[in-house]
Write a protein that holds these residues in place. Structure first.
Motif, PDB file in Angstrom:
ATOM      1  N   ALA A  41      75.486   8.147 -24.647  1.00  0.00           N
ATOM      2  CA  ALA A  41      76.519   7.247 -25.146  1.00  0.00           C
ATOM      3  C   ALA A  41      77.058   6.465 -23.962  1.00  0.00           C
ATOM      4  CB  ALA A  41      77.643   8.035 -25.812  1.00  0.00           C
ATOM      5  N   THR A  43      79.907   3.073 -22.586  1.00  0.00           N
ATOM      6  CA  THR A  43      80.998   2.124 -22.804  1.00  0.00           C
ATOM      7  C   THR A  43      80.944   1.009 -21.764  1.00  0.00           C
ATOM      8  OG1 THR A  43      82.420   3.519 -21.431  1.00  0.00           O
ATOM      9  CG2 THR A  43      82.619   3.775 -23.830  1.00  0.00           C
ATOM     10  N   GLN A  51      84.700  -1.118 -24.731  1.00  0.00           N
ATOM     11  CA  GLN A  51      83.828  -1.310 -25.890  1.00  0.00           C
ATOM     12  C   GLN A  51      82.819  -0.171 -25.922  1.00  0.00           C
ATOM     13  OE1 GLN A  51      83.620  -4.068 -28.149  1.00  0.00           O
ATOM     14  NE2 GLN A  51      81.812  -3.247 -29.177  1.00  0.00           N
ATOM     15  N   VAL A  52      82.705   0.501 -27.074  1.00  0.00           N
ATOM     16  CA  VAL A  52      81.649   1.506 -27.207  1.00  0.00           C
ATOM     17  C   VAL A  52      80.341   0.758 -27.437  1.00  0.00           C
ATOM     18  CG1 VAL A  52      80.785   3.471 -28.539  1.00  0.00           C
ATOM     19  CG2 VAL A  52      83.264   3.221 -28.138  1.00  0.00           C
ATOM     20  N   VAL A  55      75.944   5.072 -29.101  1.00  0.00           N
ATOM     21  CA  VAL A  55      76.011   6.538 -29.118  1.00  0.00           C
ATOM     22  C   VAL A  55      74.887   7.017 -30.012  1.00  0.00           C
ATOM     23  CG1 VAL A  55      77.787   6.518 -30.944  1.00  0.00           C
ATOM     24  CG2 VAL A  55      77.413   8.589 -29.604  1.00  0.00           C
ATOM     25  N   LEU A  71      81.787  11.108 -26.792  1.00  0.00           N
ATOM     26  CA  LEU A  71      82.786  10.045 -26.982  1.00  0.00           C
ATOM     27  C   LEU A  71      84.166  10.469 -26.483  1.00  0.00           C
ATOM     28  CD1 LEU A  71      81.767   8.526 -30.428  1.00  0.00           C
ATOM     29  CD2 LEU A  71      81.559   7.488 -28.170  1.00  0.00           C
ATOM     30  N   LEU A  74      84.103   9.898 -22.830  1.00  0.00           N
ATOM     31  CA  LEU A  74      84.141   8.474 -22.464  1.00  0.00           C
ATOM     32  C   LEU A  74      85.517   7.859 -22.732  1.00  0.00           C
ATOM     33  CD1 LEU A  74      80.646   7.336 -23.779  1.00  0.00           C
ATOM     34  CD2 LEU A  74      81.388   7.423 -21.383  1.00  0.00           C
ATOM     35  N   LEU A  75      86.152   8.242 -23.828  1.00  0.00           N
ATOM     36  CA  LEU A  75      87.471   7.680 -24.147  1.00  0.00           C
ATOM     37  C   LEU A  75      88.527   8.202 -23.176  1.00  0.00           C
ATOM     38  CD1 LEU A  75      87.310   7.804 -28.056  1.00  0.00           C
ATOM     39  CD2 LEU A  75      86.961   5.816 -26.567  1.00  0.00           C
ATOM     40  N   ALA A  86      90.138   1.001 -27.469  1.00  0.00           N
ATOM     41  CA  ALA A  86      88.685   1.101 -27.582  1.00  0.00           C
ATOM     42  C   ALA A  86      88.246   0.345 -28.829  1.00  0.00           C
ATOM     43  CB  ALA A  86      88.252   2.560 -27.669  1.00  0.00           C
ATOM     44  N   LEU A  88      84.696  -1.087 -31.252  1.00  0.00           N
ATOM     45  CA  LEU A  88      83.275  -0.889 -31.536  1.00  0.00           C
ATOM     46  C   LEU A  88      82.897  -1.602 -32.827  1.00  0.00           C
ATOM     47  CD1 LEU A  88      83.048   1.324 -34.059  1.00  0.00           C
ATOM     48  CD2 LEU A  88      83.671   2.896 -32.250  1.00  0.00           C
ATOM     49  N   TYR A 101      83.715   8.140 -36.016  1.00  0.00           N
ATOM     50  CA  TYR A 101      84.723   7.275 -35.389  1.00  0.00           C
ATOM     51  C   TYR A 101      86.100   7.480 -36.023  1.00  0.00           C
ATOM     52  CZ  TYR A 101      80.551   4.913 -33.582  1.00  0.00           C
ATOM     53  OH  TYR A 101      79.353   4.624 -32.978  1.00  0.00           O
TER      54      TYR A 101
END
Ligand SMILES: CC(C)(COP(=O)(O)OP(=O)(O)OC[C@H]1O[C@@H](n2cnc3c(N)ncnc32)[C@H](O)[C@@H]1OP(=O)(O)O)[C@@H](O)C(=O)NCCC(=O)NCCS
Length: 133
Positions: A41, A43, A51-52, A55, A71, A74-75, A86, A88, A101
């Motif tokens: 995954a 970003t 921006q994602v 994944v 995720l 990453l967040l 964030a 997507l 999500y």
């Protein structure tokens, strides 16, 4: 794995290489003890929002929390780097991804008609505030 997960929309090996090493990108991989990659995954942080970009979890390893863990990592990293939100896009018929999500706090902003070509499929744009407690 990219082709198996994304079919006609898969990035080429060169696109993937350029994407992973592009400016502001952060990528993580899920690796088994024997070294096999079973998920990835990434970003893109532009200094304001993150921006994602993608994944995916190998089909044989889905449903075990791998994408959620990637995720969340990453967040958290994006929040630490100062990202305010964030964003997507996800195909409107991709129920597993939409559930993922939404369970992570993303909400739908709007529908982008024909976002995915050549299939001409619509996308939801989704957003999650990273500053809210
Ligand atoms: C979407 C995807 C990344 C989920 O990966 P995963 O590792 O199986 O996901 P997780 O096990 O971390 O599941 C996290 C949440 O996703 C949702 N989810 C995952 N698989 C689901 C399914 N088949 N149906 C409904 N919800 C699902 C659930 O909300 C789940 O939470 P829960 O287990 O607490 O119910 C995976 O299905 C995939 O790689 N799909 C193909 C590529 C793709 O569409 N990527 C997204 C592009 S926008």
């Amino acid at each position: 794995m990219e082709v198996e997960l994304f079919g006609a929309a898969a990035w080429s090996p060169q696109s993937l290489r350029e994407e992973i090493t592009g400016p502001g990108r952060t990528y993580v991989g899920a690796v088994l003890p024997d070294g096999r990659l079973v998920g990835y995954a990434g970003t893109w942080f532009d200094g304001y929002d993150v921006q994602v970009m993608t994944v995916g979890t190998d089909a044989a390893h889905q449903g075990r929390g791998i994408a959620r863990r990637m995720l969340v990592h990453l967040l958290d990293a994006a929040r630490t780097a100062g990202a305010a939100a964030a964003l997507l896009e996800v195909r409107v018929d991709n129920d597993p991804a939409i559930h993922l999500y939404e369970s992570l706090g993303f909400t739908r902003l709007g529908r982008r008609r024909g976002y995915y070509q050549p299939e001409n499929a619509d996308a939801w744009t989704m957003r999650r505030d990273l500053r809210a407690r």
